[in-house]
Design an enzyme around this catalytic site. Structure first.
Site, PDB file in Angstrom:
ATOM      1  N   ARG A  51       0.820  -1.221   0.000  1.00 50.69           N
ATOM      2  CA  ARG A  51       0.000   0.000   0.000  1.00 50.69           C
ATOM      3  C   ARG A  51       0.850   1.266   0.000  1.00 50.69           C
ATOM      4  NH1 ARG A  51      -3.442  -1.970   4.740  1.00 50.69           N
ATOM      5  NH2 ARG A  51      -1.901  -3.625   4.638  1.00 50.69           N
TER       6      ARG A  51
ATOM      7  N   GLU B 207       4.624  -9.554  16.043  1.00 53.52           N
ATOM      8  CA  GLU B 207       4.100 -10.082  17.303  1.00 53.52           C
ATOM      9  C   GLU B 207       4.507 -11.561  17.443  1.00 53.52           C
ATOM     10  OE1 GLU B 207      -0.040  -9.465  17.496  1.00 53.52           O
ATOM     11  OE2 GLU B 207      -0.207 -10.141  19.574  1.00 53.52           O
TER      12      GLU B 207
HETATM   13  P1  AMP Z   1       4.154  -1.888  11.649  1.00 50.99           P
HETATM   14  O1  AMP Z   1       5.434  -2.459  11.137  1.00 50.99           O
HETATM   15  O2  AMP Z   1       3.675  -2.574  12.901  1.00 50.99           O
HETATM   16  O3  AMP Z   1       4.209  -0.383  11.811  1.00 50.99           O
HETATM   17  O4  AMP Z   1       3.026  -2.246  10.584  1.00 50.99           O
HETATM   18  C1  AMP Z   1       2.864  -1.456   9.481  1.00 50.99           C
HETATM   19  C2  AMP Z   1       2.405  -2.235   8.296  1.00 50.99           C
HETATM   20  O5  AMP Z   1       1.392  -3.173   8.588  1.00 50.99           O
HETATM   21  C3  AMP Z   1       1.808  -1.295   7.272  1.00 50.99           C
HETATM   22  O6  AMP Z   1       2.252  -1.679   5.988  1.00 50.99           O
HETATM   23  C4  AMP Z   1       0.310  -1.438   7.428  1.00 50.99           C
HETATM   24  O7  AMP Z   1      -0.308  -1.424   6.179  1.00 50.99           O
HETATM   25  C5  AMP Z   1       0.111  -2.777   8.114  1.00 50.99           C
HETATM   26  N1  AMP Z   1      -0.778  -2.702   9.307  1.00 50.99           N
HETATM   27  C6  AMP Z   1      -0.409  -2.915  10.587  1.00 50.99           C
HETATM   28  N2  AMP Z   1      -1.446  -2.802  11.421  1.00 50.99           N
HETATM   29  C7  AMP Z   1      -2.515  -2.511  10.672  1.00 50.99           C
HETATM   30  C8  AMP Z   1      -3.907  -2.242  10.953  1.00 50.99           C
HETATM   31  N3  AMP Z   1      -4.409  -2.275  12.205  1.00 50.99           N
HETATM   32  N4  AMP Z   1      -4.719  -1.930   9.919  1.00 50.99           N
HETATM   33  C9  AMP Z   1      -4.214  -1.895   8.656  1.00 50.99           C
HETATM   34  N5  AMP Z   1      -2.949  -2.136   8.318  1.00 50.99           N
HETATM   35  C10 AMP Z   1      -2.091  -2.442   9.313  1.00 50.99           C
END
Ligand code: AMP
Length: 173
Positions: free
Chosen positions: A61, A98
């Site tokens: 995305r 996680e």
């Molecule tokens: P992070 O590495 O935990 O910051 O996760 C970011 C990536 O995971 C991004 O590419 C987001 O598109 C996806 N992502 C993580 N959590 C969500 C959520 N609650 N809703 C939508 N996309 C998420």
């Protein structure tokens, strides 16, 4: 600042992709040209202000937002992709999830020494993905001049994983 059009379009999907996760579905934003244009314009404005010389989009995305931002600025668009997708010489960075780990990769020739890169994704959650993309840029000799996200889930404190870098998020939850 007035509310963004995108704000009312982001759809909450409970328990996706697994129980307990509230997924922020941005598909309705992408299907609304004015909402997508507004979000792209605001992030492009920030990237320009930060002096971006390249836009790094995080699969997948982050590509949707990153490529039009790069076109607006007239700078290269660089892909940070999931493990095993890039065909040419590449470097990898692993980051913790996680449960388990994930890996992002970039082509070795995609960032030039000293180049200012602005890293884009749709959403900032824990910050693990964005931090790994920043490490890739820096291993290639570039500098991260900022991060741009449409959405930030502030309760996950992703900013602490990106400490020291300028961060722009258009919509916060
Ligand atoms: P992070 O590495 O935990 O910051 O996760 C970011 C990536 O995971 C991004 O590419 C987001 O598109 C996806 N992502 C993580 N959590 C969500 C959520 N609650 N809703 C939508 N996309 C998420």
């Amino acid at each position: 600042m007035p509310e963004l059009i995108a704000q009312s379009l982001i759809r909450d999907v409970p328990d996706f992709p697994k129980p307990g996760i509230l997924f922020k579905d941005i598909a309705p934003v992408l299907e609304h040209p004015a909402a997508l244009q507004e979000a792209v314009d605001l992030l492009a404005e920030d990237a320009r202000a930060k002096g971006a010389e390249a836009i790094v989009g995080i699969e997948s995305r982050g590509f949707v937002f990153g490529a039009p931002i790069a076109l607006q600025l007239g700078v290269p668009f660089v892909m940070a992709r999931k493990l095993g997708k890039l065909p040419y010489d590449r470097i990898s960075e692993e980051y913790a999830l996680e449960y388990g780990t994930n890996t992002v990769e970039m082509h070795s020739d995609s960032i030039k020494t000293g180049q200012l890169a602005y890293v884009v994704d749709d959403l900032l959650a824990t910050g693990g993905t964005a931090a790994a993309a920043a490490r890739l840029v820096e291993r290639l000799g570039g500098k991260v001049c900022g991060f741009g996200f449409m959405v930030e889930l502030t309760f996950l404190e992703g900013r602490s994983a990106l400490r020291g870098y300028p961060i722009k998020a258009l919509i916060e939850y």
